[in-house]
Design an enzyme around this catalytic site. Structure first.
Site, short mmCIF file in Angstrom:
data_model
loop_
_atom_site.label_atom_id
_atom_site.label_comp_id
_atom_site.label_asym_id
_atom_site.label_seq_id
_atom_site.Cartn_x
_atom_site.Cartn_y
_atom_site.Cartn_z
N ASN A 7 0.85 -1.20 0.00
CA ASN A 7 0.00 0.00 0.00
C ASN A 7 0.89 1.25 0.00
OD1 ASN A 7 -1.43 2.27 1.13
ND2 ASN A 7 -3.07 0.88 1.67
N ASP A 9 -0.20 4.48 0.09
CA ASP A 9 -0.90 5.68 0.54
C ASP A 9 -0.02 6.64 1.34
OD1 ASP A 9 -3.13 4.51 -0.54
OD2 ASP A 9 -4.09 4.07 1.37
N HIS A 10 0.85 6.05 2.20
CA HIS A 10 1.59 6.94 3.11
C HIS A 10 2.77 7.63 2.46
CE1 HIS A 10 -1.22 6.32 6.16
NE2 HIS A 10 -1.03 5.02 6.20
N HIS A 45 -5.70 3.67 -1.60
CA HIS A 45 -7.04 3.99 -1.11
C HIS A 45 -7.36 5.43 -1.49
CE1 HIS A 45 -9.88 4.10 2.69
NE2 HIS A 45 -10.49 4.51 1.59
N ARG A 47 -9.56 8.16 -0.85
CA ARG A 47 -10.57 8.52 0.14
C ARG A 47 -11.41 9.68 -0.37
NH1 ARG A 47 -9.24 6.45 5.56
NH2 ARG A 47 -10.94 7.76 6.21
N ARG A 51 -7.28 12.87 1.38
CA ARG A 51 -6.24 13.31 2.33
C ARG A 51 -4.84 12.86 1.93
NH1 ARG A 51 -7.60 9.71 7.62
NH2 ARG A 51 -9.58 10.76 7.37
N HIS A 52 -4.75 11.75 1.21
CA HIS A 52 -3.41 11.35 0.74
C HIS A 52 -3.42 11.10 -0.77
CE1 HIS A 52 -5.27 7.52 1.74
NE2 HIS A 52 -4.88 7.49 3.00
N GLU A 72 -8.66 0.47 -2.99
CA GLU A 72 -9.54 0.47 -1.81
C GLU A 72 -10.43 1.68 -1.91
OE1 GLU A 72 -7.44 0.67 1.87
OE2 GLU A 72 -6.34 -1.16 1.45
N THR A 103 -8.56 3.38 8.36
CA THR A 103 -9.77 2.56 8.36
C THR A 103 -9.89 1.85 9.71
OG1 THR A 103 -9.24 2.17 6.05
CG2 THR A 103 -11.05 0.89 6.97
N GLU A 153 -11.05 -9.41 2.61
CA GLU A 153 -9.79 -9.08 3.26
C GLU A 153 -10.08 -9.05 4.75
OE1 GLU A 153 -7.48 -5.66 1.92
OE2 GLU A 153 -6.62 -5.48 3.94
N HIS A 193 -3.95 -4.75 7.60
CA HIS A 193 -4.12 -3.60 8.48
C HIS A 193 -3.27 -3.77 9.72
CE1 HIS A 193 -5.65 0.06 10.13
NE2 HIS A 193 -6.29 0.27 9.00
N GLY A 194 -2.31 -2.88 9.85
CA GLY A 194 -1.47 -2.83 11.05
C GLY A 194 -0.35 -3.85 11.09
N GLY A 215 1.10 -1.52 4.34
CA GLY A 215 1.55 -0.20 3.92
C GLY A 215 2.41 0.51 4.93
N HIS A 216 1.80 0.88 6.08
CA HIS A 216 2.44 1.80 7.01
C HIS A 216 3.81 1.31 7.49
CE1 HIS A 216 3.02 3.91 10.88
NE2 HIS A 216 2.54 4.94 10.20
N1 PXP Z 1 -6.07 -3.06 4.24
C1 PXP Z 1 -6.99 -2.07 4.33
C2 PXP Z 1 -8.40 -2.37 3.94
C3 PXP Z 1 -6.63 -0.78 4.74
O1 PXP Z 1 -7.55 0.19 4.83
C4 PXP Z 1 -5.28 -0.53 5.06
C5 PXP Z 1 -4.87 0.85 5.45
O2 PXP Z 1 -4.98 1.70 4.37
C6 PXP Z 1 -4.36 -1.59 4.93
C7 PXP Z 1 -4.78 -2.85 4.55
C8 PXP Z 1 -2.91 -1.39 5.21
O3 PXP Z 1 -2.74 -1.13 6.56
P1 PXP Z 1 -1.30 -0.63 7.08
O4 PXP Z 1 -1.02 0.66 6.39
O5 PXP Z 1 -1.52 -0.50 8.55
O6 PXP Z 1 -0.33 -1.72 6.71
#
Ligand code: PXP
Length: 241
Positions: A7, A9-10, A45, A47, A51-52, A72, A103, A153, A193-194, A215-216
């Site tokens: 991901n 996004d960041h 994503h 949004r 925002r990003h 997303e 999210t 997911e 996520h996370g 992603g993060h």
């Molecule tokens: N999956 C979904 C549906 C998300 O919304 C996100 C965050 O954008 C991620 C995965 C990735 O999460 P992270 O950036 O914490 O790895």
């Protein structure tokens, strides 16, 4: 073999931190480098509040991503129209609240069955595969199968955030149970996520998950592992002024 979708996004979060006038770092460049590193897909994503990621990023990523582009988005009319135009390889429908930092929870597919069903139908009509981002909950997984999604997911955020070992173990077992049920219902299974460089190790030996979406933690690590070279390049420029 389990895949990794990165991901980006960041990278866009860093760019937007300086307002709209700065064009770097570019998530399109980050996606290309992630692919060089072996990413099996690129996730982004778009949004509602932009925002990003910006519309321009999504359209350019569609042109440049060589692996698979996963979009997303919330199941709104605006996003459905953009998806039909961009034609990503997969849309992951997610809940979206304006005030949230990221999210926060999975989709409530059981309660939103009719509206989400309409979105799934619209995306299938545009020949786009659909994944639903859901908590590791049997009712949500069954509703995702009933609604005609191609995959789910599974939200790993609560597991990643948990501190107490017993709680972490319980939440991890919810994820593996949900993945097993989804597989039985012939849904594809992604998870994300996370997830970070520690939590991913829990998944050793788990074969029910097709792909992780991360992603993060990757963007955070890239900022640090790239720091030394970035400083050296600027120092050399200054020394040579
Ligand atoms: N999956 C979904 C549906 C998300 O919304 C996100 C965050 O954008 C991620 C995965 C990735 O999460 P992270 O950036 O914490 O790895």
């Amino acid at each position: 073999m389990t895949g990794l979708a990165v991901n980006v996004d960041h990278i866009a979060t860093l760019r937007q931190a300086r307002g709209g006038g700065i064009r770097y770092p570019d998530p399109v460049h980050a996606a290309a480098i992630a692919e060089l590193g072996g990413a099996d897909g690129i996730v982004t994503h778009l949004r509602e509040d932009r925002r990003h990621i910006q519309d321009r990023d999504v359209y350019l990523l569609r042109k440049t991503v060589l692996s698979r582009l996963i979009l997303e988005m919330a199941a709104t009319d605006e996003m459905l129209a953009i998806a039909a135009d961009v034609r990503p390889d997969l849309v992951t429908l997610v809940p979206e609240k304006r005030q949230e930092l990221t999210t926060e929870g999975g989709l409530d597919v059981c309660s939103l069955f009719d509206s989400l069903g309409g979105a799934v139908e619209t995306l299938h009509g545009a020949h786009i595969a659909v994944s639903l981002f859901v908590d590791p909950d049997a009712d949500q997984i069954r509703a995702s199968a009933d609604i005609g999604a191609d995959m789910v997911e599974i939200h790993t955020g609560a597991f990643c955030d948990a501190q107490a070992p017993s709680e972490k173990k319980r939440l991890f077992s919810d994820i593996t149970e949900a993945a097993r049920l989804a597989g039985q219902l012939e849904l594809g299974v992604n998870a994300g996520h996370g997830l970070c460089y520690n939590t991913i190790k829990y998944f050793a030996g788990i074969r029910t998950i097709n792909e992780f979406s991360i992603g993060h933690s990757i963007v955070s690590r890239a900022a640090l592992t790239g720091m030394e070279q970035a400083v050296r390049e600027m120092r050399d420029l200054i020394r040579n002024l």
